[in-house]
Design a protein around this motif. Structure first.
Motif, PDB file in Angstrom:
ATOM      1  N   SER A   9      98.167 -69.688 -16.494  1.00  0.00           N
ATOM      2  CA  SER A   9      96.710 -70.666 -16.555  1.00  0.00           C
ATOM      3  C   SER A   9      95.579 -69.929 -17.480  1.00  0.00           C
ATOM      4  O   SER A   9      95.705 -68.694 -17.655  1.00  0.00           O
ATOM      5  N   ALA A  10      94.580 -70.771 -17.869  1.00  0.00           N
ATOM      6  CA  ALA A  10      93.545 -70.239 -18.546  1.00  0.00           C
ATOM      7  C   ALA A  10      92.177 -71.022 -17.811  1.00  0.00           C
ATOM      8  O   ALA A  10      92.072 -72.034 -17.672  1.00  0.00           O
ATOM      9  N   SER A  11      91.366 -70.040 -17.391  1.00  0.00           N
ATOM     10  CA  SER A  11      90.045 -70.454 -16.590  1.00  0.00           C
ATOM     11  C   SER A  11      88.965 -70.045 -17.467  1.00  0.00           C
ATOM     12  O   SER A  11      88.590 -69.041 -17.912  1.00  0.00           O
ATOM     13  N   PHE A  12      87.832 -70.996 -17.718  1.00  0.00           N
ATOM     14  CA  PHE A  12      86.702 -70.542 -18.367  1.00  0.00           C
ATOM     15  C   PHE A  12      85.735 -71.640 -18.076  1.00  0.00           C
ATOM     16  O   PHE A  12      86.012 -72.820 -17.591  1.00  0.00           O
ATOM     17  N   ALA A  13      84.437 -71.355 -17.967  1.00  0.00           N
ATOM     18  CA  ALA A  13      83.190 -72.119 -17.698  1.00  0.00           C
ATOM     19  C   ALA A  13      82.407 -72.299 -19.023  1.00  0.00           C
ATOM     20  O   ALA A  13      81.487 -71.571 -19.420  1.00  0.00           O
ATOM     21  N   PRO A  14      82.580 -73.445 -19.733  1.00  0.00           N
ATOM     22  CA  PRO A  14      81.619 -73.479 -20.902  1.00  0.00           C
ATOM     23  C   PRO A  14      80.274 -73.960 -20.437  1.00  0.00           C
ATOM     24  O   PRO A  14      79.785 -74.292 -19.613  1.00  0.00           O
ATOM     25  N   GLN A  15      79.161 -73.225 -21.302  1.00  0.00           N
ATOM     26  CA  GLN A  15      77.954 -73.436 -21.284  1.00  0.00           C
ATOM     27  C   GLN A  15      77.218 -74.659 -22.131  1.00  0.00           C
ATOM     28  O   GLN A  15      76.174 -75.096 -21.718  1.00  0.00           O
ATOM     29  N   GLU A  16      77.989 -74.808 -22.971  1.00  0.00           N
ATOM     30  CA  GLU A  16      77.489 -75.873 -24.088  1.00  0.00           C
ATOM     31  C   GLU A  16      77.846 -77.262 -23.730  1.00  0.00           C
ATOM     32  O   GLU A  16      78.870 -77.387 -22.853  1.00  0.00           O
ATOM     33  N   THR A  17      76.969 -78.437 -23.955  1.00  0.00           N
ATOM     34  CA  THR A  17      77.200 -79.650 -24.063  1.00  0.00           C
ATOM     35  C   THR A  17      77.602 -79.969 -25.447  1.00  0.00           C
ATOM     36  O   THR A  17      76.679 -80.210 -26.304  1.00  0.00           O
ATOM     37  N   ASN A  18      79.053 -79.929 -25.806  1.00  0.00           N
ATOM     38  CA  ASN A  18      79.256 -80.462 -27.206  1.00  0.00           C
ATOM     39  C   ASN A  18      80.589 -81.203 -26.810  1.00  0.00           C
ATOM     40  O   ASN A  18      81.167 -81.559 -25.961  1.00  0.00           O
ATOM     41  N   ASN A  19      80.959 -81.637 -28.083  1.00  0.00           N
ATOM     42  CA  ASN A  19      82.195 -82.517 -27.958  1.00  0.00           C
ATOM     43  C   ASN A  19      83.698 -81.911 -27.570  1.00  0.00           C
ATOM     44  O   ASN A  19      84.173 -82.576 -26.706  1.00  0.00           O
ATOM     45  N   ALA A  20      83.765 -80.760 -27.276  1.00  0.00           N
ATOM     46  CA  ALA A  20      84.919 -80.169 -26.958  1.00  0.00           C
ATOM     47  C   ALA A  20      84.795 -80.056 -25.504  1.00  0.00           C
ATOM     48  O   ALA A  20      85.624 -80.314 -24.600  1.00  0.00           O
ATOM     49  N   GLU A  36      86.029 -77.488 -11.649  1.00  0.00           N
ATOM     50  CA  GLU A  36      84.791 -77.341 -10.620  1.00  0.00           C
ATOM     51  C   GLU A  36      83.710 -78.255 -11.066  1.00  0.00           C
ATOM     52  O   GLU A  36      83.631 -78.850 -11.922  1.00  0.00           O
ATOM     53  N   ASP A  37      82.740 -78.202 -10.130  1.00  0.00           N
ATOM     54  CA  ASP A  37      81.522 -79.208 -10.015  1.00  0.00           C
ATOM     55  C   ASP A  37      80.542 -78.735 -11.289  1.00  0.00           C
ATOM     56  O   ASP A  37      80.588 -77.904 -11.592  1.00  0.00           O
ATOM     57  N   GLU A  38      80.362 -80.076 -11.906  1.00  0.00           N
ATOM     58  CA  GLU A  38      79.323 -80.110 -12.777  1.00  0.00           C
ATOM     59  C   GLU A  38      77.779 -80.072 -11.976  1.00  0.00           C
ATOM     60  O   GLU A  38      77.521 -80.848 -11.310  1.00  0.00           O
ATOM     61  N   GLN A  39      76.959 -78.953 -11.967  1.00  0.00           N
ATOM     62  CA  GLN A  39      75.845 -79.026 -11.386  1.00  0.00           C
ATOM     63  C   GLN A  39      74.664 -79.063 -12.127  1.00  0.00           C
ATOM     64  O   GLN A  39      74.693 -78.423 -13.302  1.00  0.00           O
ATOM     65  N   TRP A  40      73.547 -79.975 -11.941  1.00  0.00           N
ATOM     66  CA  TRP A  40      72.478 -80.134 -12.344  1.00  0.00           C
ATOM     67  C   TRP A  40      71.371 -79.302 -11.760  1.00  0.00           C
ATOM     68  O   TRP A  40      71.203 -79.648 -10.531  1.00  0.00           O
ATOM     69  N   ALA A  41      70.511 -78.407 -12.353  1.00  0.00           N
ATOM     70  CA  ALA A  41      69.833 -77.624 -11.570  1.00  0.00           C
ATOM     71  C   ALA A  41      68.642 -76.968 -12.542  1.00  0.00           C
ATOM     72  O   ALA A  41      69.269 -76.875 -13.833  1.00  0.00           O
ATOM     73  N   ARG A  42      67.335 -76.811 -11.977  1.00  0.00           N
ATOM     74  CA  ARG A  42      66.648 -76.124 -12.950  1.00  0.00           C
ATOM     75  C   ARG A  42      66.943 -74.668 -13.037  1.00  0.00           C
ATOM     76  O   ARG A  42      66.604 -74.072 -14.366  1.00  0.00           O
ATOM     77  N   GLU A  96      72.183 -73.218 -16.277  1.00  0.00           N
ATOM     78  CA  GLU A  96      72.463 -74.084 -17.284  1.00  0.00           C
ATOM     79  C   GLU A  96      73.554 -74.980 -16.513  1.00  0.00           C
ATOM     80  O   GLU A  96      74.383 -74.622 -15.686  1.00  0.00           O
ATOM     81  N   THR A  97      73.984 -76.174 -17.402  1.00  0.00           N
ATOM     82  CA  THR A  97      74.770 -77.208 -16.918  1.00  0.00           C
ATOM     83  C   THR A  97      76.409 -76.447 -17.394  1.00  0.00           C
ATOM     84  O   THR A  97      76.366 -76.269 -18.481  1.00  0.00           O
ATOM     85  N   GLN A  98      77.144 -76.220 -16.443  1.00  0.00           N
ATOM     86  CA  GLN A  98      78.413 -75.594 -16.606  1.00  0.00           C
ATOM     87  C   GLN A  98      79.442 -76.788 -16.379  1.00  0.00           C
ATOM     88  O   GLN A  98      79.325 -77.632 -15.588  1.00  0.00           O
ATOM     89  N   ARG A  99      80.613 -76.664 -17.015  1.00  0.00           N
ATOM     90  CA  ARG A  99      81.687 -77.743 -16.729  1.00  0.00           C
ATOM     91  C   ARG A  99      83.314 -76.599 -16.767  1.00  0.00           C
ATOM     92  O   ARG A  99      84.005 -76.802 -17.572  1.00  0.00           O
ATOM     93  N   PRO A 100      83.173 -75.768 -15.809  1.00  0.00           N
ATOM     94  CA  PRO A 100      84.337 -75.007 -15.538  1.00  0.00           C
ATOM     95  C   PRO A 100      85.580 -75.785 -15.313  1.00  0.00           C
ATOM     96  O   PRO A 100      85.924 -76.839 -14.741  1.00  0.00           O
ATOM     97  N   VAL A 101      86.778 -75.295 -16.199  1.00  0.00           N
ATOM     98  CA  VAL A 101      87.905 -75.888 -16.383  1.00  0.00           C
ATOM     99  C   VAL A 101      89.154 -74.830 -16.091  1.00  0.00           C
ATOM    100  O   VAL A 101      88.746 -73.763 -16.255  1.00  0.00           O
ATOM    101  N   THR A 102      90.238 -75.304 -15.558  1.00  0.00           N
ATOM    102  CA  THR A 102      91.265 -74.445 -15.722  1.00  0.00           C
ATOM    103  C   THR A 102      92.482 -75.354 -16.360  1.00  0.00           C
ATOM    104  O   THR A 102      92.780 -76.476 -15.710  1.00  0.00           O
ATOM    105  N   PHE A 103      93.305 -74.774 -17.262  1.00  0.00           N
ATOM    106  CA  PHE A 103      94.448 -75.346 -17.914  1.00  0.00           C
ATOM    107  C   PHE A 103      95.694 -74.650 -17.476  1.00  0.00           C
ATOM    108  O   PHE A 103      95.821 -73.264 -17.496  1.00  0.00           O
TER     109      PHE A 103
END
Length: 215
Positions: free
Chosen positions: A95-106, A173-179, A182-189
């Motif tokens: 598997s590959a797991s990572f948590a992106p910090q950017e909001t972009n197309n990918a 994993e959860d997408e969290q909005w907080a002050r 940063e907004t992360q969108r962690p994924v595992t493939f």
């Protein structure tokens, strides 16, 4: 009687072989994109440009990229032995797991199951985006390219590259909005075998700094 030569326990120790991935990059493409065949220049080992169709994921959290390997062993035990008398690998899932910090197309496409290119893909950043949560979610296969960069003692680049030609989302994993963060969108493939390449993951190590170790 000759004096035996003392055994050196340090003869096989090489500090120059200890590697870190000081910089990591993740690129994602639709399964219809061309597979990565040769990421390096044959002459000097320099890294070639990433092909069209592979979008950068951008910044990820300090945890970087993790490649879990789920190895399942089937043991045969016997009355006459205290250890298994036979062991076989039943499954080996990479598997590959990572948590992106950017909001972009990918990052949006990987998290939401959207195409990375063509019909249904998000337009350029800065234009209006809209997508709907599907009533019947799609989970398309992707091509994932991972590149790690280190430097040799001479300052030359050393690259470690992994290419998953057929990867599929298996956890998000959860997408969290907080002050406070940063907004992360962690994924595992998970990596699946590609019939054309004959493997679920192809690996390379090269670069000018790597080739200097042979000098």
């Amino acid at each position: 009687m000759s004096t035996p030569v003392p055994v050196s326990l340090e003869s096989g120790l090489h500090t120059e072989y200890i590697r870190k991935q000081l910089v990591q990059a993740v690129f994602a493409a639709d399964i219809t994109a061309a597979a990565i065949a040769a990421p390096f220049d044959e002459e000097d080992g320099s890294l070639l440009a990433v092909p069209d169709g592979y979008l950068p994921v951008g910044y990820t959290t300090d945890d970087g990229i993790t490649f879990p390997s789920d190895l399942s062993i089937s043991d045969v035990t016997s009355s006459q032995a205290v250890e298994p008398t036979r062991s076989d690998i039943e499954s080996d899932i990479l598997s590959a797991s990572f948590a992106p910090q950017e909001t972009n197309n990918a990052t949006i496409a990987l998290y939401e199951g959207l195409p990375l290119a063509g019909a249904g893909a998000l337009p350029a950043i800065g234009t209006a985006w809209q997508w709907d949560r599907a009533s019947s979610p799609r989970n398309p296969f992707r091509r994932l390219l991972f590149i790690g960069l280190d430097y040799g003692d001479d300052g030359g680049e050393i690259y470690v590259v992994k290419f998953m030609p057929r990867a599929r989302l298996t956890n998000r994993e959860d997408e969290q909005w907080a002050r406070s963060t940063e907004t992360q969108r962690p994924v595992t493939f998970n990596a699946y075998r590609d019939s054309a390449l004959g493997t679920s993951c192809r690996n390379w190590v090269d670069g000018p700094g790597w080739r200097a170790l042979a000098a």
